[in-house]
Design a protein around this motif. Structure first.
Motif, PDB file in Angstrom:
ATOM      1  N   GLY A 171      21.318 -47.470  31.224  1.00  0.00           N
ATOM      2  CA  GLY A 171      22.853 -48.115  31.194  1.00  0.00           C
ATOM      3  C   GLY A 171      23.065 -49.443  30.588  1.00  0.00           C
ATOM      4  N   ALA A 172      24.120 -49.791  30.228  1.00  0.00           N
ATOM      5  CA  ALA A 172      24.246 -51.236  29.443  1.00  0.00           C
ATOM      6  C   ALA A 172      24.009 -52.151  30.684  1.00  0.00           C
ATOM      7  N   GLY A 173      23.469 -53.298  30.511  1.00  0.00           N
ATOM      8  CA  GLY A 173      23.141 -54.176  31.385  1.00  0.00           C
ATOM      9  C   GLY A 173      22.273 -53.802  32.683  1.00  0.00           C
ATOM     10  N   ARG A 222      18.069 -53.833  22.492  1.00  0.00           N
ATOM     11  CA  ARG A 222      18.943 -54.950  22.915  1.00  0.00           C
ATOM     12  C   ARG A 222      20.078 -54.596  24.027  1.00  0.00           C
ATOM     13  N   GLY A 223      20.704 -53.476  23.613  1.00  0.00           N
ATOM     14  CA  GLY A 223      21.896 -53.050  24.459  1.00  0.00           C
ATOM     15  C   GLY A 223      22.985 -53.823  24.191  1.00  0.00           C
ATOM     16  N   ASP A 224      23.844 -53.497  24.682  1.00  0.00           N
ATOM     17  CA  ASP A 224      25.522 -54.437  24.737  1.00  0.00           C
ATOM     18  C   ASP A 224      25.788 -54.718  26.065  1.00  0.00           C
ATOM     19  N   VAL A 237      12.065 -48.745  18.363  1.00  0.00           N
ATOM     20  CA  VAL A 237      13.146 -49.248  18.389  1.00  0.00           C
ATOM     21  C   VAL A 237      14.424 -48.556  17.851  1.00  0.00           C
ATOM     22  N   ALA A 238      15.519 -49.055  17.543  1.00  0.00           N
ATOM     23  CA  ALA A 238      16.549 -48.433  17.035  1.00  0.00           C
ATOM     24  C   ALA A 238      16.969 -48.718  15.514  1.00  0.00           C
ATOM     25  N   ALA A 239      17.243 -48.051  14.677  1.00  0.00           N
ATOM     26  CA  ALA A 239      17.607 -48.452  13.287  1.00  0.00           C
ATOM     27  C   ALA A 239      19.080 -47.944  12.905  1.00  0.00           C
ATOM     28  N   TYR A 240      19.393 -48.647  11.821  1.00  0.00           N
ATOM     29  CA  TYR A 240      21.054 -48.234  11.804  1.00  0.00           C
ATOM     30  C   TYR A 240      21.011 -48.060  10.094  1.00  0.00           C
ATOM     31  N   PRO A 241      20.896 -46.709   9.632  1.00  0.00           N
ATOM     32  CA  PRO A 241      20.871 -46.556   8.103  1.00  0.00           C
ATOM     33  C   PRO A 241      22.351 -46.908   7.553  1.00  0.00           C
ATOM     34  N   MET A 288      24.279 -49.346   8.808  1.00  0.00           N
ATOM     35  CA  MET A 288      24.426 -50.660   9.366  1.00  0.00           C
ATOM     36  C   MET A 288      24.888 -50.705  10.788  1.00  0.00           C
ATOM     37  N   HIS A 289      24.343 -51.643  11.737  1.00  0.00           N
ATOM     38  CA  HIS A 289      24.831 -51.833  13.153  1.00  0.00           C
ATOM     39  C   HIS A 289      26.497 -52.353  13.144  1.00  0.00           C
ATOM     40  N   PRO A 290      26.828 -51.983  13.927  1.00  0.00           N
ATOM     41  CA  PRO A 290      28.434 -52.188  13.929  1.00  0.00           C
ATOM     42  C   PRO A 290      28.914 -53.700  13.911  1.00  0.00           C
ATOM     43  N   GLN A 291      27.765 -54.607  14.521  1.00  0.00           N
ATOM     44  CA  GLN A 291      28.081 -56.035  14.552  1.00  0.00           C
ATOM     45  C   GLN A 291      27.704 -56.683  13.557  1.00  0.00           C
ATOM     46  N   ALA A 292      26.682 -56.177  12.819  1.00  0.00           N
ATOM     47  CA  ALA A 292      26.305 -56.719  11.585  1.00  0.00           C
ATOM     48  C   ALA A 292      27.131 -57.382  10.684  1.00  0.00           C
ATOM     49  N   THR A 293      26.878 -58.571  10.066  1.00  0.00           N
ATOM     50  CA  THR A 293      27.879 -59.102   8.924  1.00  0.00           C
ATOM     51  C   THR A 293      27.482 -58.510   7.399  1.00  0.00           C
ATOM     52  N   THR A 314      21.058 -58.367   5.929  1.00  0.00           N
ATOM     53  CA  THR A 314      20.593 -59.395   7.174  1.00  0.00           C
ATOM     54  C   THR A 314      20.233 -58.210   8.438  1.00  0.00           C
ATOM     55  N   ASP A 315      21.036 -57.329   8.177  1.00  0.00           N
ATOM     56  CA  ASP A 315      20.642 -56.284   9.380  1.00  0.00           C
ATOM     57  C   ASP A 315      19.245 -55.691   9.175  1.00  0.00           C
ATOM     58  N   LEU A 316      19.083 -55.338   7.821  1.00  0.00           N
ATOM     59  CA  LEU A 316      17.984 -54.676   7.579  1.00  0.00           C
ATOM     60  C   LEU A 316      16.721 -55.649   8.115  1.00  0.00           C
ATOM     61  N   GLY A 368      12.246 -57.596  11.562  1.00  0.00           N
ATOM     62  CA  GLY A 368      11.737 -58.340  12.600  1.00  0.00           C
ATOM     63  C   GLY A 368      11.262 -57.526  13.913  1.00  0.00           C
ATOM     64  N   LYS A 369      11.944 -56.386  14.135  1.00  0.00           N
ATOM     65  CA  LYS A 369      11.367 -55.380  15.459  1.00  0.00           C
ATOM     66  C   LYS A 369      10.419 -54.968  15.034  1.00  0.00           C
ATOM     67  N   ILE A 370       9.992 -54.511  13.919  1.00  0.00           N
ATOM     68  CA  ILE A 370       8.466 -53.614  13.564  1.00  0.00           C
ATOM     69  C   ILE A 370       7.611 -54.848  13.580  1.00  0.00           C
ATOM     70  N   THR A 410      16.574 -43.529  14.545  1.00  0.00           N
ATOM     71  CA  THR A 410      17.993 -43.870  13.929  1.00  0.00           C
ATOM     72  C   THR A 410      19.094 -43.720  14.822  1.00  0.00           C
ATOM     73  N   GLN A 411      20.287 -44.403  14.635  1.00  0.00           N
ATOM     74  CA  GLN A 411      21.704 -43.966  14.951  1.00  0.00           C
ATOM     75  C   GLN A 411      21.709 -42.651  14.311  1.00  0.00           C
ATOM     76  N   TYR A 412      22.706 -41.800  14.701  1.00  0.00           N
ATOM     77  CA  TYR A 412      22.797 -40.466  13.984  1.00  0.00           C
ATOM     78  C   TYR A 412      23.965 -40.846  12.824  1.00  0.00           C
ATOM     79  N   PHE A 458      16.618 -35.655  18.618  1.00  0.00           N
ATOM     80  CA  PHE A 458      17.967 -34.941  18.998  1.00  0.00           C
ATOM     81  C   PHE A 458      18.520 -35.559  20.206  1.00  0.00           C
ATOM     82  N   TYR A 459      20.021 -35.928  19.851  1.00  0.00           N
ATOM     83  CA  TYR A 459      20.575 -36.621  21.122  1.00  0.00           C
ATOM     84  C   TYR A 459      21.109 -35.173  21.817  1.00  0.00           C
ATOM     85  N   SER A 460      20.532 -34.522  22.811  1.00  0.00           N
ATOM     86  CA  SER A 460      20.661 -33.465  23.430  1.00  0.00           C
ATOM     87  C   SER A 460      22.107 -33.368  24.074  1.00  0.00           C
TER      88      SER A 460
END
Ligand code: FAD
Length: 280
Positions: A42-44, A99-101, A134-138, A140-145, A149-151, A156-158, A167-169, A259-261
């Motif tokens: 859970g977040a936080g 990181r989480g939110d 780690v998480a990957a965002y093909p 792009m992460h929603p907060q990335a500009t 840079t997101d890539l 950096g995580k690897i 990945t995100q779905y 799979f996100y079951s």
């Protein structure tokens, strides 16, 4: 055993009924012989104990290696160190590091700002004990500009010590393969496993997609929307579309599928059976 990596993700149940249901679901999915299960956090840190309890129960009941997700935002180094010690002492060998939110209303971001710092901390504290995902965002992460840079942040995580990524779905293979190519061009050869979200309910999917930035292609959104409350048709189309997506991913070289079951057996099992995992 399949040469590709197949895995299933669950969330920690909150009720006794949910706990019983998840026990059945994880035993059913264990029959497909996945490489691992994972359990969200859970977040936080709001479900910290539930995640640990679920991981331990699942590993014991199913015999499948089970990885806790661990998010660092809002936590101190001492808290994360204690959690890592608990996981290590409980026989956990794999972690999904995020990181989480920050939950709304929580102000203190804690001592970690981004997931690369968590990965580096896990390596510093526990050496090679954990396999770190780690998480990957093909798309792009929603907060990335911007994408580049997101890539770089993903890279950096690897470089901080992660072994592989989930990945995100997505419902657009091109986004995934372009992302993998971009990573390869930057010298990253860690496996990047596509995250697969079966489609069973349009309203829920649209809500998730708005929050995560995962695009539902217009043609698919329109067709799903057009079915209204007709869940059977939504599920039938969803199953066809996601099975085809997975088939193409595997054919074109994806190293596996995660799979996100949603704590259900049938949506992901039906797709896995259509793919005939044991032959891959
Ligand atoms: P990061 O990799 O840290 O990236 C977050 C943002 O910060 C990105 O925009 C990135 O470009 C930027 N960034 C990264 N590093 C830097 C840097 N050094 N400097 C500046 N900017 C930087 N959430 C949960 O709450 N619980 C879960 O269990 C969970 N499991 C997930 C599993 C998977 C496979 C995925 C794909 C997501 C999951 N999430 C989960 C959601 C995730 O927590 C959110 O997407 C979160 O917003 C980002 O986490 P991250 O680890 O990807 O962050």
């Amino acid at each position: 055993m399949s040469k590709k990596s197949f895995s299933f993700e669950f969330f920690p149940p909150k009720t006794d009924k949910g706990i019983e249901k998840l026990k059945t679901v994880s035993q059913e999915l264990a029959e497909l012989n996945p490489e691992f299960f994972s359990v969200t956090y859970g977040a936080g840190g709001s479900t910290q104990n539930c995640t640990l309890d679920t991981v331990i129960d699942m590993q014991k009941n199913s015999g499948i290696e089970t990885a806790p997700h661990l998010s660092c935002i809002g936590s101190s180094e001492t808290q994360i160190r204690d959690i890592l010690t608990t996981y290590k002492n409980s026989g956990v060998k794999r972690i999904v590091a995020l990181r989480g939110d920050l939950p709304s209303g929580m102000q203190d971001i804690g001592e970690f700002h981004y997931a690369n710092e968590l990965v580096a901390f896990i390596r510093q504290e526990t050496g090679d004990h954990f396999h770190i995902e780690v998480a990957a965002y093909p798309e792009m992460h929603p907060q990335a500009t911007n994408f580049d840079t997101d890539l770089q942040h993903f890279v950096g995580k690897i470089k901080a010590g992660a072994n592989s990524a989930i990945t995100q779905y997505f419902y657009n293979n091109d986004a995934y393969f372009r992302f993998v190519d971009n990573c390869a061009a930057l010298g990253i050869d860690a496996p990047i496993i596509p995250g697969i979200m079966p489609i069973t309910n349009f309203t829920q999917l649209a809500r998730f997609s708005d929050a995560t930035g995962a695009e539902i292609p217009r043609w698919l959104r329109k067709r799903l929307e057009g079915y209204g409350d007709d869940l059977e048709s939504i599920q039938k189309l969803g199953q066809d579309v996601v099975t085809e997506l997975c088939t193409k991913l595997i054919e074109q070289g994806a190293p596996g599928l995660h799979f996100y079951s949603m704590n259900r057996t049938d949506p992901s099992r039906t797709i896995c059976q259509a793919l005939d995992l044991s032959s891959l």
